[in-house]
Design an enzyme around this catalytic site. Structure first.
Site, PDB file in Angstrom:
ATOM      1  N   LYS A 212      51.616  37.608  38.273  1.00 19.79           N
ATOM      2  CA  LYS A 212      50.634  36.517  38.246  1.00 19.79           C
ATOM      3  C   LYS A 212      49.536  36.738  39.297  1.00 19.79           C
ATOM      4  O   LYS A 212      48.340  36.576  39.036  1.00 19.79           O
ATOM      5  CB  LYS A 212      51.347  35.178  38.480  1.00 19.79           C
ATOM      6  CG  LYS A 212      50.445  34.008  38.771  1.00 19.79           C
ATOM      7  CD  LYS A 212      49.542  33.670  37.594  1.00 19.79           C
ATOM      8  CE  LYS A 212      48.376  32.812  38.005  1.00 19.79           C
ATOM      9  NZ  LYS A 212      48.473  31.431  37.682  1.00 19.79           N
ATOM     10  N   CYS A 266      42.700  29.006  42.035  1.00 22.51           N
ATOM     11  CA  CYS A 266      43.551  30.127  41.613  1.00 22.51           C
ATOM     12  C   CYS A 266      42.985  31.452  42.098  1.00 22.51           C
ATOM     13  O   CYS A 266      43.547  32.094  42.985  1.00 22.51           O
ATOM     14  CB  CYS A 266      43.662  30.147  40.093  1.00 22.51           C
ATOM     15  SG  CYS A 266      44.100  28.550  39.428  1.00 22.51           S
TER      16      CYS A 266
HETATM   17  N1  SAJ Z   1      33.597  33.606  37.725  1.00 20.94           N
HETATM   18  C1  SAJ Z   1      32.536  34.447  37.984  1.00 20.94           C
HETATM   19  N2  SAJ Z   1      32.252  35.434  37.097  1.00 20.94           N
HETATM   20  C2  SAJ Z   1      32.961  35.609  35.948  1.00 20.94           C
HETATM   21  C3  SAJ Z   1      34.060  34.763  35.697  1.00 20.94           C
HETATM   22  C4  SAJ Z   1      34.368  33.767  36.602  1.00 20.94           C
HETATM   23  O1  SAJ Z   1      31.847  34.313  39.006  1.00 20.94           O
HETATM   24  O2  SAJ Z   1      32.618  36.519  35.186  1.00 20.94           O
HETATM   25  C5  SAJ Z   1      33.951  32.544  38.668  1.00 20.94           C
HETATM   26  C6  SAJ Z   1      33.898  31.148  38.043  1.00 20.94           C
HETATM   27  O3  SAJ Z   1      32.597  30.639  38.065  1.00 20.94           O
HETATM   28  C7  SAJ Z   1      34.845  30.389  38.942  1.00 20.94           C
HETATM   29  C8  SAJ Z   1      35.901  31.431  39.308  1.00 20.94           C
HETATM   30  O4  SAJ Z   1      35.305  32.691  39.045  1.00 20.94           O
HETATM   31  O5  SAJ Z   1      34.197  29.954  40.118  1.00 20.94           O
HETATM   32  C9  SAJ Z   1      37.199  31.322  38.565  1.00 20.94           C
HETATM   33  O6  SAJ Z   1      37.007  30.992  37.207  1.00 20.94           O
HETATM   34  P1  SAJ Z   1      37.850  31.586  35.994  1.00 20.94           P
HETATM   35  O7  SAJ Z   1      37.377  30.952  34.746  1.00 20.94           O
HETATM   36  O8  SAJ Z   1      37.816  33.070  36.019  1.00 20.94           O
HETATM   37  O9  SAJ Z   1      39.350  31.234  36.320  1.00 20.94           O
HETATM   38  P2  SAJ Z   1      40.184  29.905  36.681  1.00 20.94           P
HETATM   39  O10 SAJ Z   1      40.346  29.858  38.161  1.00 20.94           O
HETATM   40  O11 SAJ Z   1      39.660  28.699  35.993  1.00 20.94           O
HETATM   41  O12 SAJ Z   1      41.598  30.285  35.985  1.00 20.94           O
HETATM   42  C10 SAJ Z   1      42.279  31.479  36.349  1.00 20.94           C
HETATM   43  C11 SAJ Z   1      42.727  32.181  35.073  1.00 20.94           C
HETATM   44  N3  SAJ Z   1      43.159  33.545  35.381  1.00 20.94           N
HETATM   45  C12 SAJ Z   1      42.702  34.616  34.698  1.00 20.94           C
HETATM   46  O13 SAJ Z   1      41.880  34.530  33.805  1.00 20.94           O
HETATM   47  C13 SAJ Z   1      43.270  35.959  35.083  1.00 20.94           C
HETATM   48  C14 SAJ Z   1      43.835  31.404  34.410  1.00 20.94           C
HETATM   49  O14 SAJ Z   1      44.388  32.105  33.302  1.00 20.94           O
HETATM   50  C15 SAJ Z   1      44.968  31.129  35.420  1.00 20.94           C
HETATM   51  O15 SAJ Z   1      45.972  30.317  34.863  1.00 20.94           O
HETATM   52  C16 SAJ Z   1      44.373  30.346  36.579  1.00 20.94           C
HETATM   53  O16 SAJ Z   1      43.370  31.183  37.180  1.00 20.94           O
HETATM   54  C17 SAJ Z   1      45.495  30.045  37.556  1.00 20.94           C
HETATM   55  O17 SAJ Z   1      46.013  28.907  37.521  1.00 20.94           O
HETATM   56  O18 SAJ Z   1      45.913  30.920  38.295  1.00 20.94           O
END
Ligand code: SAJ
Length: 415
Positions: A212, A266
């Protein structure tokens, strides 16, 4: 043995949807939470968190009597722990919520019960949970044994759902199940099979914990790469969005998007658990965290430069949430940037966040007004795009006309 009564400890973003989905399969679910408000809300068939369709599923489960919430644990066949695992000072994992959950359920555990840790946890946390259960049961009729002969089965099954798509992903995602023993994994798999359509893959608890953390660190490192590219591209006068789109045309390249930094509870947190466990070796994972954590300051410098072009700068910060189309402000770089801009006194600060109706506590004592997008577009001469909410994506080049735009999400890269 099938499951007739399951308890979910922690009714937040993960626990409540999990409880409701299991209840929708006809299993009796008892939800435990320390918040009286959350317990009362759920027992009225309502929800205290924003997640698409969750209200309907909870209401249905409560109405048919399959889901009920309480402050005090009661006996069940399985206990799923979904409590927060934040970090303390020095980015050290804080397992106190898991410890409290263990203490709370220990007195009601019965021989043969299954205890599953769903919270994202550092390597070793599941073993620690088993030890806590043993410690808190030491004086009771049957103490919890740790190891092959354990009379309570303990497993880690990390949640992996994406906020905004929780109900769908809870059912469709594959699950990693890391039992303390093979028997623990088998029992846990049987429980997840009652509501998961994805595959359930078994391993040991340490590997499941690390898997994870690895998933979220992979994303963090990839985003750090994109963020580094965005700064390099600014220096070299290249449009980073075009650059990444071109590079991603290669069949084996998939670079994520740069942004104002990484937020949420996360991806901005979990990689530190690896760094804390292996500080000397986790060099790239640490650097990625530092790059992403440093991005808000870079954005602030850009805004400050943009504001210098005006005698009376009016700066509109578009978005406060940590990502698009949600109301969640936890660890949000957008919120941080907006707060710091207000502290710098470089102009009037307007904030636009279509998903909330009042300023969050962190911004309350600052000179910031929460305004509509229309008002912001009327008044501002500097626009700072911090979140790619759908309302902002719909803006046209006419909306931005003579304004200076600091576009951290690439909304205007082709406009
Ligand atoms: N972000 C970027 N660039 C991107 C993608 C995201 O800057 O290309 C930023 C977003 O704006 C945000 C952060 O990253 O600030 C996180 O966003 P996210 O959509 O990537 O993830 P979370 O935190 O909403 O959810 C993640 C997910 N993990 C993965 O995709 C590997 C989710 O599946 C997990 O369950 C969750 O973390 C968790 O609970 O750990």
């Amino acid at each position: 043995m099938s499951f007739e009564k399951v308890s979910v400890v922690g009714l937040g973003y993960i626990g409540l949807p999990t409880a409701a989905v299991i209840a929708s399969r006809g299993i009796e679910v008892i939800g435990i939470d320390v918040s009286e408000k959350a317990v009362n809300t759920i027992n009225q068939g309502k929800v205290h968190i924003v997640e698409p369709d969750l209200d309907m599923v909870v209401q249905a489960a409560v109405n048919v009597g399959k889901l009920r919430a309480t402050l005090t644990p009661e006996p069940a066949q399985a206990f799923m722990i979904a409590v927060p695992t934040p970090f303390k000072d020095g980015h050290k994992p804080d397992l106190s919520y898991i410890q409290s959950a263990a203490k709370a359920i220990a007195p009601v555990l019965e021989k043969g019960n299954l205890v599953i840790l769903e919270s994202t946890s550092p390597v070793g946390a599941t073993e620690q949970l088993a030890e806590w259960l043993a410690e808190y049961r030491a004086d009771l009729t049957f103490p919890q044994q740790v190891g092959e002969d354990a009379d309570i089965q303990v497993a880690h099954c990390p949640e992996r759902v994406l906020p905004g798509r929780v109900l769908e992903e809870l059912v469709s995602n594959d699950r990693i199940i890391g039992g303390m023993t093979k028997r623990c994994s088998e029992r846990a798999t049987a429980l997840y099979k009652t509501f998961v359509r994805g595959e359930c893959i078994t391993t040991n608890s340490r590997t499941a914990e690390m898997a994870k953390l690895t998933e979220n660190s992979f994303r963090d490192v990839n985003i750090a790469f994109a963020n580094e590219l965005s700064v390099i591209s600014d220096e070299l006068k290249i449009n980073v969005w075009e650059l990444i789109a071109l590079a991603n045309r290669h069949p084996r390249v998939n670079i994520l998007s740069p942004g104002p930094g990484v937020g949420g509870h996360c991806i901005a947190v979990d990689p530190w658990f690896i760094v804390d466990s292996a500080p000397e070796s986790a060099r790239m994972i640490r650097t990625a965290r530092e790059i992403n954590d440093g991005k808000p300051d870079y954005v602030i410098q850009q805004v400050s430069k943009a504001a210098d072009e005006f005698k009376r700068p009016v700066i509109a910060c578009l978005g406060l949430a940590f990502k698009a189309d949600i109301d969640d402000l936890r660890e949000s770089p957008a919120l941080d940037i907006t707060a710091k801009l207000a502290d710098m006194n470089i102009g009037e600060i307007l904030a636009v966040e279509p998903n909330i109706h009042e300023l969050p506590p962190k911004l309350l004592d600052k000179a910031i007004s929460l305004v509509s997008l229309k008002d912001a577009l009327d008044k501002a001469n500097v626009l700072v795009v911090l979140v790619d909410h759908k309302q902002f994506k719909a803006m046209t080049s006419a909306d931005i006309n003579s304004k200076v735009v600091v576009d951290t999400r690439g909304l205007f890269s082709n406009k």
